[in-house]
Every structure is written in structure tokens, then in C-alpha cells.
Scaffold this motif. Structure first.
Motif, PDB file in Angstrom:
ATOM      1  N   ALA A   1     -55.685 -15.885 -72.587  1.00 26.67           N
ATOM      2  CA  ALA A   1     -54.682 -16.054 -71.529  1.00 26.67           C
ATOM      3  C   ALA A   1     -55.144 -15.389 -70.236  1.00 26.67           C
ATOM      4  O   ALA A   1     -54.968 -15.948 -69.150  1.00 26.67           O
ATOM      5  CB  ALA A   1     -53.346 -15.470 -71.985  1.00 26.67           C
ATOM      6  N   SER A   2     -55.761 -14.219 -70.355  1.00 30.63           N
ATOM      7  CA  SER A   2     -56.261 -13.511 -69.171  1.00 30.63           C
ATOM      8  C   SER A   2     -57.380 -14.286 -68.490  1.00 30.63           C
ATOM      9  O   SER A   2     -57.409 -14.404 -67.253  1.00 30.63           O
ATOM     10  CB  SER A   2     -56.762 -12.118 -69.553  1.00 30.63           C
ATOM     11  OG  SER A   2     -55.719 -11.338 -70.041  1.00 30.63           O
ATOM     12  N   ASP A   3     -58.293 -14.823 -69.283  1.00 32.85           N
ATOM     13  CA  ASP A   3     -59.396 -15.612 -68.720  1.00 32.85           C
ATOM     14  C   ASP A   3     -58.868 -16.862 -68.026  1.00 32.85           C
ATOM     15  O   ASP A   3     -59.307 -17.206 -66.921  1.00 32.85           O
ATOM     16  CB  ASP A   3     -60.386 -16.020 -69.813  1.00 32.85           C
ATOM     17  CG  ASP A   3     -61.172 -14.842 -70.362  1.00 32.85           C
ATOM     18  OD1 ASP A   3     -61.117 -13.747 -69.765  1.00 32.85           O
ATOM     19  OD2 ASP A   3     -61.835 -15.026 -71.408  1.00 32.85           O
ATOM     20  N   GLN A   4     -57.926 -17.529 -68.686  1.00 31.73           N
ATOM     21  CA  GLN A   4     -57.352 -18.745 -68.111  1.00 31.73           C
ATOM     22  C   GLN A   4     -56.605 -18.406 -66.819  1.00 31.73           C
ATOM     23  O   GLN A   4     -56.703 -19.127 -65.825  1.00 31.73           O
ATOM     24  CB  GLN A   4     -56.414 -19.385 -69.133  1.00 31.73           C
ATOM     25  CG  GLN A   4     -55.980 -20.783 -68.775  1.00 31.73           C
ATOM     26  CD  GLN A   4     -55.157 -21.414 -69.883  1.00 31.73           C
ATOM     27  OE1 GLN A   4     -54.490 -20.726 -70.653  1.00 31.73           O
ATOM     28  NE2 GLN A   4     -55.188 -22.716 -69.964  1.00 31.73           N
ATOM     29  N   HIS A   5     -55.876 -17.300 -66.822  1.00 36.34           N
ATOM     30  CA  HIS A   5     -55.141 -16.881 -65.636  1.00 36.34           C
ATOM     31  C   HIS A   5     -56.098 -16.525 -64.498  1.00 36.34           C
ATOM     32  O   HIS A   5     -55.868 -16.893 -63.344  1.00 36.34           O
ATOM     33  CB  HIS A   5     -54.244 -15.690 -65.976  1.00 36.34           C
ATOM     34  CG  HIS A   5     -53.322 -15.316 -64.879  1.00 36.34           C
ATOM     35  ND1 HIS A   5     -53.656 -14.396 -63.924  1.00 36.34           N
ATOM     36  CD2 HIS A   5     -52.073 -15.743 -64.579  1.00 36.34           C
ATOM     37  CE1 HIS A   5     -52.664 -14.264 -63.077  1.00 36.34           C
ATOM     38  NE2 HIS A   5     -51.685 -15.070 -63.450  1.00 36.34           N
TER      39      HIS A   5
ATOM     40  N   ILE B   1     -50.152 -27.994 -60.644  1.00 28.76           N
ATOM     41  CA  ILE B   1     -49.432 -28.269 -61.891  1.00 28.76           C
ATOM     42  C   ILE B   1     -50.012 -27.428 -63.033  1.00 28.76           C
ATOM     43  O   ILE B   1     -49.273 -26.831 -63.822  1.00 28.76           O
ATOM     44  CB  ILE B   1     -49.459 -29.776 -62.218  1.00 28.76           C
ATOM     45  CG1 ILE B   1     -48.619 -30.533 -61.174  1.00 28.76           C
ATOM     46  CG2 ILE B   1     -48.959 -30.049 -63.628  1.00 28.76           C
ATOM     47  CD1 ILE B   1     -48.772 -32.032 -61.216  1.00 28.76           C
ATOM     48  N   ARG B   2     -51.342 -27.361 -63.111  1.00 28.81           N
ATOM     49  CA  ARG B   2     -51.967 -26.534 -64.156  1.00 28.81           C
ATOM     50  C   ARG B   2     -51.618 -25.057 -63.973  1.00 28.81           C
ATOM     51  O   ARG B   2     -51.410 -24.337 -64.943  1.00 28.81           O
ATOM     52  CB  ARG B   2     -53.483 -26.727 -64.154  1.00 28.81           C
ATOM     53  CG  ARG B   2     -53.940 -28.001 -64.805  1.00 28.81           C
ATOM     54  CD  ARG B   2     -55.430 -28.026 -65.123  1.00 28.81           C
ATOM     55  NE  ARG B   2     -56.307 -27.373 -64.181  1.00 28.81           N
ATOM     56  CZ  ARG B   2     -56.902 -27.968 -63.144  1.00 28.81           C
ATOM     57  NH1 ARG B   2     -56.726 -29.248 -62.922  1.00 28.81           N
ATOM     58  NH2 ARG B   2     -57.706 -27.283 -62.352  1.00 28.81           N
ATOM     59  N   ALA B   3     -51.539 -24.619 -62.716  1.00 23.64           N
ATOM     60  CA  ALA B   3     -51.194 -23.213 -62.450  1.00 23.64           C
ATOM     61  C   ALA B   3     -49.785 -22.904 -62.953  1.00 23.64           C
ATOM     62  O   ALA B   3     -49.552 -21.841 -63.547  1.00 23.64           O
ATOM     63  CB  ALA B   3     -51.298 -22.924 -60.953  1.00 23.64           C
TER      64      ALA B   3
ATOM     65  N   VAL C   1     -50.052 -22.626 -66.749  1.00 20.23           N
ATOM     66  CA  VAL C   1     -50.683 -21.379 -67.169  1.00 20.23           C
ATOM     67  C   VAL C   1     -49.691 -20.221 -67.029  1.00 20.23           C
ATOM     68  O   VAL C   1     -49.553 -19.399 -67.937  1.00 20.23           O
ATOM     69  CB  VAL C   1     -51.975 -21.104 -66.366  1.00 20.23           C
ATOM     70  CG1 VAL C   1     -52.456 -19.675 -66.567  1.00 20.23           C
ATOM     71  CG2 VAL C   1     -53.057 -22.090 -66.758  1.00 20.23           C
ATOM     72  N   GLN C   2     -48.981 -20.163 -65.904  1.00 20.03           N
ATOM     73  CA  GLN C   2     -47.997 -19.100 -65.708  1.00 20.03           C
ATOM     74  C   GLN C   2     -46.915 -19.165 -66.776  1.00 20.03           C
ATOM     75  O   GLN C   2     -46.488 -18.152 -67.313  1.00 20.03           O
ATOM     76  CB  GLN C   2     -47.369 -19.198 -64.318  1.00 20.03           C
ATOM     77  CG  GLN C   2     -48.274 -18.756 -63.211  1.00 20.03           C
ATOM     78  CD  GLN C   2     -48.696 -17.313 -63.358  1.00 20.03           C
ATOM     79  OE1 GLN C   2     -49.847 -17.034 -63.626  1.00 20.03           O
ATOM     80  NE2 GLN C   2     -47.793 -16.389 -63.196  1.00 20.03           N
ATOM     81  N   SER C   3     -46.489 -20.358 -67.108  1.00 18.97           N
ATOM     82  CA  SER C   3     -45.478 -20.538 -68.142  1.00 18.97           C
ATOM     83  C   SER C   3     -45.986 -20.050 -69.498  1.00 18.97           C
ATOM     84  O   SER C   3     -45.266 -19.392 -70.253  1.00 18.97           O
ATOM     85  CB  SER C   3     -45.087 -22.019 -68.224  1.00 18.97           C
ATOM     86  OG  SER C   3     -44.212 -22.240 -69.297  1.00 18.97           O
TER      87      SER C   3
END
Length: 111
Positions: free
Chosen positions: A59-63, A90-92, A95-97
């Protein structure tokens, strides 16, 4: 097991962890199991610890990647956004969700 006991166990696993990190890990671990008493078993706790660590790292890497893309996007003119740039937004949001769901107890992350 209560939160204080879990925090003590985390302190044993990760000595020197900052109090905020311990609190965060308590939250993540408690959300990852149905019954906190399961974490009294050292082997089970270690397994849950590794799983949470992997999920948190993913999750951290994706964020981090999404943050970089958003910073690039912020430097462009929104009136000239391309469809690809809209998809970045939209992807952001997604990811936040996912990160929020991770912390509130829904640990199903799509990576």
C-alpha cells in the motif's frame, strides 16, 4: 489480549519503534484478525505481522507511486487534461480508498 498487551508484544518484536508506529501496528493487527486472543499465540502473531507488513509495504509503495504521478499532474493545466490524466485521478482516488479501508478494518487490498 487487549491493545496494551498487543503494544507490548509489538515492542518485543520491533524494539525502539516510535509510539505512533506501535499504535498504527496495533490497529492494523487488530483489524486483521477476528479474535484478538489469536494474537497471543506467538506463531500466529508472527504470521499476521508478516502479512500486515507485506500489505502495508504494498500500500505504501502504491501510494508513493501515485503521489509522484499526482505531483506531475498538478504541474499541468487542468483545462488540457488528456484521458490518461483523468485515469490518473481516478486511480489516485482508488488508491486513497484502499489505504483508508486498510486502516479502518477492511484489509482487502487490490494491488
Amino acid at each position: 489480549m487487549n491493545c496494551q498487551q498487543l503494544a507490548e508484544r509489538i515492542g518485543e518484536i520491533q524494539p525502539g519503534a516510535a509510539p505512533g508506529d506501535v499504535a498504527r501496528l496495533c490497529l492494523l493487527l487488530s483489524n486483521a484478525v477476528e479474535d484478538l486472543s489469536d494474537l497471543e499465540d506467538g506463531e500466529y502473531l508472527n504470521k499476521a505481522w508478516r502479512e500486515i507488513g507485506l500489505r502495508l509495504q504494498a500500500a505504501s509503495d502504491q501510494h508513493a507511486a501515485m503521489t509522484e504521478e499526482l505531483e506531475d499532474l498538478a504541474r499541468s493545466d487542468p483545462r488540457k487534461f488528456t484521458p490518461d490524466q483523468i485515469w490518473i485521478l481516478i486511480r489516485a482516488i482508488k488508491v486513497q480508498s484502499q489505504v483508508l479501508q486498510f486502516y479502518v478494518g477492511n484489509t482487502v487490498l487490490e494491488v
